[in-house]
Design an enzyme around this catalytic site. Structure first.
Site, short mmCIF file in Angstrom:
data_model
loop_
_atom_site.label_atom_id
_atom_site.label_comp_id
_atom_site.label_asym_id
_atom_site.label_seq_id
_atom_site.Cartn_x
_atom_site.Cartn_y
_atom_site.Cartn_z
N ASP A 109 42.18 38.51 71.93
CA ASP A 109 41.66 39.55 71.04
C ASP A 109 42.63 40.69 70.82
O ASP A 109 42.46 41.50 69.92
CB ASP A 109 40.39 40.15 71.65
CG ASP A 109 39.13 39.45 71.18
OD1 ASP A 109 39.12 38.98 70.03
OD2 ASP A 109 38.17 39.39 71.95
C1 BGC Z 1 39.65 43.75 75.43
C2 BGC Z 1 39.50 42.26 75.26
C3 BGC Z 1 38.21 41.96 74.58
C4 BGC Z 1 38.03 42.79 73.32
C5 BGC Z 1 36.66 42.57 72.78
C6 BGC Z 1 39.48 44.43 74.11
O1 BGC Z 1 39.58 45.80 74.27
O2 BGC Z 1 40.89 44.03 76.00
O3 BGC Z 1 39.59 41.60 76.48
O4 BGC Z 1 38.19 40.62 74.22
O5 BGC Z 1 38.24 44.15 73.56
O6 BGC Z 1 36.43 43.22 71.59
C1 NOJ Z 2 37.25 38.77 76.22
C2 NOJ Z 2 36.56 38.27 74.99
O1 NOJ Z 2 35.17 38.23 75.20
C3 NOJ Z 2 37.08 36.92 74.59
O2 NOJ Z 2 36.49 36.51 73.39
C4 NOJ Z 2 38.57 36.93 74.48
O3 NOJ Z 2 39.01 35.61 74.22
C5 NOJ Z 2 39.24 37.46 75.73
N1 NOJ Z 2 38.68 38.74 76.09
C6 NOJ Z 2 40.75 37.59 75.60
O4 NOJ Z 2 41.10 38.61 74.74
#
Ligand code: BGC
Ligand code: NOJ
Length: 810
Positions: free
Chosen positions: A484
């Protein structure tokens, strides 16, 4: 250092001190009513949706972090204590918290009185039961006072935290006998209220928070308990409604008294809300209350819960000489899979319950570790998820569980999302053989007028990648792929902008090698589904596209010693030796290799060797190296994190199993298991003082080598790690993998793993599988089914046959 121990026979983790490094929580509830509950009795309850229908109030960001819950105060002379230690924090003579499967229990004592509390949510009611037993272990009579305490949330948890100008005037309750009815907003548009009751006559109550706590005091020293010794009988009008019962308890030497407290959610039909003017219709409450009046009622419901879980956990069981693996496989990993399936990423001690709803990619992955437990619920979930897909194959990134509608704040454009739908559906069909799901008529963006079959949805998922390729013929990444935080089209310069949603939604040029790996893996699974439906032409077309992608990855996605991660908006490589930082990433190397890309060319092996060389650390495999040390506009959120944390070189537990699975694909069982062990809770239990999070479940992230304290875990419970590690250990390392034709057994274990047995319930039959490993890491020499030797690794599935006895010789 440990703060407790596993009691495997009871399927419990026993916490022996309340002072764990972080709150160690558990989840109660299986269907609609849920509670989060910590080892010091903190937490909250909600019905279906942690944001919209929250029963009790929790203060995230509080100090200490865990200081609102369902509390019982025991006043014994001048001493006041709680069985869960919080909130009075009175030193206890003994303390024990047992987190079990769907329940938690405390056994504590102080000054000759012992208290036990059992908390659980029955399988078929919308309530939480707290059975509290007090025993006098002294030689003289004890006269105690018992006070219960919960603080009501005014239902919408987001509004409850913000809208004080209104909320301080809306609170309403009724008190009848021992039941406190919380009916805020019932007078207008709600058809539900909550109750907190106890199965005995009470000596007093309070429902206005400040009457109970006293001005300028908090729940650690309530005025009523500490100073007044008796409740004030307050009826809340606005402000902050609470529910407090006061009970006088007289215990003869050796005597035990038991109380059943019940927190319940009740609903009335819209046309039958009232008993009389402004008096709520109490029919549903009375039904609940009557059902749980005695200890026998509680025992019955608790036994039912136990049986429910024993049945679920009998679907996949392992007997090996490794206790740690046994307990993860047989108990905790599967339990966490159920919790992630239920909660997605909504409610934990790190997810506030008011943020994200259900994630499209998250829920599809959660399915992978859950589908064998309750396939019918997985089926329903797949249809819900697919209903939020767009006609062009892309998808809403998230949807709300209560409304099942896509969330337009975040929108779409996460270009890995569509392929996860194939992953989830394929897992369901392989598990159940239920091809009918592919013919279900499913809407796009919840619009039935444009609905098609689910199989057509999968085709559009597949074609979304085919139709959205960039300059190197690799898939366009869009707002982000699985990572993400890899926001290659975002270019956000101002604080407060969303890293993901800023910038062009589809992303003009940046490409993802990770999505290419997914396409190869799930493209083949899509082809197999097409074949099942007899559409060989479509299967052939799919395989052609997969072949093209495979070759593209070897051409544009290979960096010499490992797979490139992506191309940015300027077509520069990311995750390449050409880069100054972020030279190598885990995702593309894990996923491309597990998809089989470069295996026959020897490149997968090379990539995995590079992963070991550059990304391995004591606590797991880091997501990338070297960490980004400055913010890069062209990379986005990934470079926003300080080095060693989260997506910037943290150990993201979710993708460690990809590398472990990839190792099994090339047959290196020792290494696959080494990776499995590094993040495995049963192993990290030993270093709980560093790791900090619960030693019975996975956390999302462990700090990497660049961090201030490497090995420190964060964000436990709600992570795709649960499903992926279960897939890894059960299907790849132990090797019992559901195929369309039947169960395949092809283990890849460390050479010293020894023989093992797996029992598996699959498509209505029961399999007893014994594996003789002979010190080998991979390779089935003999497969014997009911005395008959069989070619290959797949146990032929025979319709109607109930029992299979399987011997495997490696
Ligand atoms: C986090 C990610 C997460 C995302 C969800 C980010 O700030 O680092 O791990 O998947 O937010 O929106
Ligand atoms: C948490 C999110 O829920 C997931 O969708 C994502 O793949 C991982 N973070 C890595 O960014």
């Amino acid at each position: 250092m440990k703060f407790g121990y596993f009691d495997d026979a009871a399927k419990e983790y026993v916490i022996t001190t309340p002072k764990t490094p972080l709150p160690w929580i558990n989840y109660l509830g299986t269907n609609d009513f849920f509670s989060l509950i910590s080892n010091t009795a903190g937490g909250y309850s909600f019905y279906k949706d942690a944001k919209l229908l929250r029963l009790t109030r929790f203060r995230y960001n509080n100090v200490p972090g865990d200081s609102n819950g369902k509390y019982y105060y025991i006043k014994d002379g001048n001493t006041v204590w709680n069985p869960g230690w919080m909130p009075t924090k009175t030193d206890l003579d003994s303390y024990e918290c047992r987190h079990g499967i769907g329940y938690s229990k405390w056994n504590s004592s102080k000054n000759g009185v012992s208290a036990s509390v059992l908390a659980f949510v029955p399988t078929d009611d919308t309530c939480e039961i707290n059975q509290l037993k007090l025993t006098n272990n002294t030689d003289s009579v004890k006269e105690l006072k018992l006070f219960s305490y919960v603080e009501w949330c005014l239902w919408n948890a987001a509004d409850d935290m913000q809208n004080f100008q209104r909320n301080f005037s809306t609170g309403e309750v009724e008190v009848i006998d021992s039941t406190i009815y919380h009916k805020t907003e019932y007078r207008e548009r709600r058809n539900h209220y909550a109750i907190f009751t106890v199965n005995t006559k009470i000596d007093g109550f309070d429902t206005q928070r400040e009457n109970f706590l006293g001005a300028y005091r908090d729940n650690h020293d309530p005025e009523v308990v500490f100073d007044k010794g008796a409740c004030t009988g307050s009826i809340a009008h606005g402000w902050s409604p609470v529910a407090v019962h006061e009970i006088s308890v007289k215990l003869e030497p050796g005597e035990t008294k038991s109380y059943v407290f019940l927190l319940g959610y009740c609903e009335n039909p819209d046309n039958d809300k009232w008993e009389s003017k402004n008096v709520v219709n109490k029919k549903p409450a009375k039904a609940l209350i009557t059902k749980y009046q005695t200890d026998a009622d509680v025992d019955k419901a608790f036994d039912k819960l136990k049986t429910y879980w024993d049945n679920l956990l009998s679907i996949y069981t392992l007997e090996s000489s490794n206790d740690k693996v046994n307990r993860m496989v047989n108990i905790w990993n599967q339990y966490q899979c159920m919790v992630t399936f239920n909660m997605s990423r909504s409610a934990s001690y790190y997810e506030s319950g008011i943020g994200r709803g259900m994630g499209f990619r998250d829920s599809n992955q959660d399915l992978l570790g859950f589908v064998h437990l309750i396939p019918e619920r997985a089926r329903e979930r797949i249809i819900d998820i697919a209903s939020t897909q767009f006609e062009n194959g892309s998808a809403y990134h998230q949807y709300q569980p209560l409304t099942k509608r896509g969330n337009s704040d975040i929108g779409s454009g996460f270009n890995d999302d569509p392929l996860w739908l194939i992953a989830g559906t394929s897992a369901y069909v392989r598990e159940t053989g239920d091809v009918s799901i592919l013919k279900e008529i499913v809407p796009y963006d919840n619009d039935m007028s444009v609905a098609t079959t689910l199989m057509e949805h999968l085709k559009r998922s597949f074609d979304f990648t085919v139709n959205n390729k960039g300059p190197h013929k690799l898939p366009l990444i869009g707002r982000a792929d699985w990572n993400d935080c890899l926001n290659l089209n975002c270019f956000s310069e101002h604080p407060g902008e969303s890293f993901q949603c800023f910038g062009p939604s589809e992303g003009p040029v940046a490409e993802s090698v990770f999505i290419a790996g997914m396409f190869v893996k799930y493209g083949e699974e899509y082809a197999q589904l097409a074949e099942l439906l007899g559409d060989t032409a479509e299967a052939e077309r799919a395989r052609k596209e997969v072949k093209i992608m495979y070759d593209t990855v070897l051409e544009a996605g290979w960096d010499g010693d490992w797979f490139v991660r992506a191309y940015d908006a300027y077509s520069n490589k990311i995750g390449s030796k050409e880069c100054e930082e972020g030279k190598i990433f885990i995702e593309s190397n894990g996923f491309c290799s597990l998809a089989g890309i470069g295996v026959k060319e020897g490149l997968a092996e090379k990539a995995l060797d590079s992963v070991k060389k550059y990304l391995d650390c004591k606590y797991g495999v880091m997501i990338l190296q070297p960490a980004y040390t400055v913010y890069h506009l062209e990379l986005g959120e990934i470079s926003s994190y300080p080095p060693g944390y989260k997506e910037n070189a943290g150990i993201f537990c979710h993708n460690n199993p990809w590398v472990s699975i990839a190792e099994t694909v090339i047959g290196r069982g020792d290494r696959a298991f080494e990776i499995y062990k590094k993040t495995c809770p049963a192993y990290t239990e030993e270093i709980s003082e560093i790791h900090k999070t619960e030693p019975y479940v996975y956390c999302q992230m462990v700090a990497g080598n660049d961090a201030y304290i490497p090995g420190e875990g964060k964000n436990s419970w709600l992570t795709g790690t649960a499903a992926w590690t279960f897939v890894n250990i059960s299907q790849y390392i132990l090797g019992v993998y559901p195929t369309h034709k039947g169960l395949s057994v092809d283990p890849c274990v460390p050479s010293d793993f020894g023989d093992f047995k797996v029992t598996r319930k699959f498509r209505g039959a029961s399999y007893e599988i014994s594996v003789k490993t002979n010190g080998s890491q991979k390779g089935v020499k003999k497969l014997i089914v009911d005395g008959q030797e069989v070619e290959g690794t797949v146990i032929p599935f025979v319709e109607g046959k109930k029992n299979y006895k399987v011997e495997v010789v490696m």
